[in-house]
Enzyme design. Structure first.
Site, PDB file in Angstrom:
ATOM      1  CE  LYS A 120      33.145  36.452  48.755  1.00  0.00           C
ATOM      2  NZ  LYS A 120      32.688  35.196  49.288  1.00  0.00           N
ATOM      3  CE1 TYR A 124      56.047   9.633  48.419  1.00  0.00           C
ATOM      4  CE2 TYR A 124      54.895  11.467  47.386  1.00  0.00           C
ATOM      5  CZ  TYR A 124      55.931  10.979  48.168  1.00  0.00           C
ATOM      6  OH  TYR A 124      56.844  11.845  48.680  1.00  0.00           O
TER       7      TYR A 124
HETATM    8  C1  LIG Z   1      27.742  38.147  50.317  1.00  0.00           C
HETATM    9  C2  LIG Z   1      28.310  37.860  48.984  1.00  0.00           C
HETATM   10  N1  LIG Z   1      27.968  38.623  47.937  1.00  0.00           N
HETATM   11  C3  LIG Z   1      28.457  38.403  46.708  1.00  0.00           C
HETATM   12  C4  LIG Z   1      29.335  37.363  46.478  1.00  0.00           C
HETATM   13  C5  LIG Z   1      29.830  37.125  45.093  1.00  0.00           C
HETATM   14  O1  LIG Z   1      29.313  35.913  44.628  1.00  0.00           O
HETATM   15  P1  LIG Z   1      29.709  35.360  43.195  1.00  0.00           P
HETATM   16  O2  LIG Z   1      31.169  35.058  43.277  1.00  0.00           O
HETATM   17  O3  LIG Z   1      28.888  34.138  43.061  1.00  0.00           O
HETATM   18  O4  LIG Z   1      29.398  36.422  42.228  1.00  0.00           O
HETATM   19  C6  LIG Z   1      29.704  36.537  47.536  1.00  0.00           C
HETATM   20  C7  LIG Z   1      30.610  35.418  47.312  1.00  0.00           C
HETATM   21  O5  LIG Z   1      30.518  34.359  47.812  1.00  0.00           O
HETATM   22  C8  LIG Z   1      29.186  36.802  48.828  1.00  0.00           C
HETATM   23  O6  LIG Z   1      29.532  36.042  49.876  1.00  0.00           O
END
Ligand SMILES: Cc1ncc(COP(=O)(O)O)c(C=O)c1O
Length: 379
Positions: free
Chosen positions: A39, A266
């Site tokens: 993601k 700045y």
């Molecule tokens: C529901 C869920 N599962 C797994 C993950 C993966 O987590 P990580 O990046 O800590 O491995 C996330 C990331 O935030 C998540 O929201």
């Protein structure tokens, strides 16, 4: 010394991502799957390229937060299961269904809505039911209600009950007992679900939990941060045999002599106290180098570490490279990554900024081209 590619470039070593995934997959028991969480554009690393490297490293599934992320990945991966972990609006449900994504559900009304939309689109989506075992965000808190909902989904011909999952709030805090509490709560629901639906895919672990406890592995782990070679505990990835994949680079656009009293940037937040040279580096908060690093950060040039001085602005920052300096215009500058024997980790920046490594790489802006280095990939 390598030549700078552009004013600001993120170089992503796909071989490191493949390695990190194989290393994580090697810890999993027989049949336990690795879902690569890609993601937010692969935590800022570039989702499709990282997903491909993750699959080469042994990931068999992909996880995203948004329907559009699933849709974009589906153009590249025709048959890898993609799970949407986040909440979806009505319009987003259609996008997720058209992408052939797996959908997370925790309310009966939403299950019915997905079933209706799926029927109109002529698809039977795989559904993962989410138990909120203690994160206090999305998901059904009550274990009995979770199982009731799973029952309804299993009985609905328009849906396929495929998974049951939860998410830990404190897996990255080794001293917290809350992880064990959540695990116990979820394990009870999972045991009952496995009894009723032996094929169900039970999953809970993020990277920290996957590294911390084999009891949290169930049928699949969902790893994000670790696949990019970042330490889920925000410390040092190397002892976990994780290789940081991303380096952020810029270049020295100018070097100027400063006399005592000359100021940089700045607000005149830094003034030279003695004669020195200041390198002007064309990268700034518009690229994701946070303004909080004003007078606090460091850069590497020609394998040496130099302090940032003066205000980090949108497009430029400045570093004190000393009076007797070998630094010249045109030199490459490393903001994250290695240079000779020196390194700056995303974790180092995160600590200085009182945040976590996730926010550092996700914060590298769209203006910064991601250059994917495939040279370390093994086929
Ligand atoms: C529901 C869920 N599962 C797994 C993950 C993966 O987590 P990580 O990046 O800590 O491995 C996330 C990331 O935030 C998540 O929201």
């Amino acid at each position: 010394m390598t030549q700078p590619i552009g004013r600001a470039t993120a170089i992503v070593d796909l071989g490191a991502i493949q390695h990190n995934c194989s290393r994580l997959a090697a810890e999993l028991g027989d049949g336990v799957e690795l879902c690569a969480v890609v993601k937010a554009d692969g935590y800022g690393h570039g989702a499709p390229e990282c997903a491909a490297a993750a699959v080469l490293g042994g990931a068999t599934r992909l996880g995203v937060a948004a329907a559009t992320e699933a849709f974009e990945l589906r153009q590249r991966f025709s048959d890898v299961p993609i799970l949407v972990l986040g909440a979806l609006t009505g319009a987003e449900v259609d996008v997720a269904l058209m992408a052939g994504a797996e959908i997370t559900v925790w309310r009966p009304g939403f299950a019915e809505f997905v079933s209706d939309r799926a029927e109109s689109l002529g698809v039977v989506p795989r559904i993962h039911v989410k138990h909120d075992s203690g994160m206090g965000r999305l998901g059904e808190r009550d274990g009995a209600a979770v199982l009731e909902l799973a029952d309804r989904i299993a009985a609905d011909d328009g849906l396929e009950l495929h998974g049951l999952w939860t998410h830990f709030a404190t897996a990255d805090e080794p001293d917290s007992d809350y992880f064990a509490e959540q695990l116990a709560r979820f394990s009870a629901v999972a045991a009952e679900a496995r009894e009723r639906w032996p094929e169900i895919c039970v999953h809970a672990a993020n990277s920290a939990a996957a590294l911390r406890s084999v009891d949290a592995h169930f049928d699949m782990v969902r790893c994000g941060i670790a696949i990019y070679g970042l330490d889920p505990m925000n410390d040092d990835p190397v002892p976990h045999d994780l290789r940081p994949a991303l380096s952020l680079r810029s270049w020295v656009a100018d070097v100027k002599r400063f006399e005592p009293g000359d100021s940089a940037g700045y607000g005149r937040r830094w003034t030279a106290e003695q004669p020195t040279n200041v390198a002007v580096i064309p990268i700034g908060y518009g690229d994701g180098v946070r303004r909080g690093l004003t007078n606090k950060g460091e850069v590497l040039i020609r394998g040496r570490r130099y302090p940032l001085v003066g205000t980090v602005s949108m497009d430029n920052l400045t570093a004190d490279v000393g009076l007797e300096t070998e630094v010249e215009p045109g030199d490459e500058v490393v903001l994250i990554g290695r240079d000779g024997t020196e390194r700056i980790l995303a974790e180092d920046l995160a600590r200085r900024l009182e945040t976590i490594n996730y926010e550092i790489t996700c914060g590298i802006s769209a203006r910064v081209p991601r250059v994917h280095d495939r040279s370390g990939l093994e086929h």
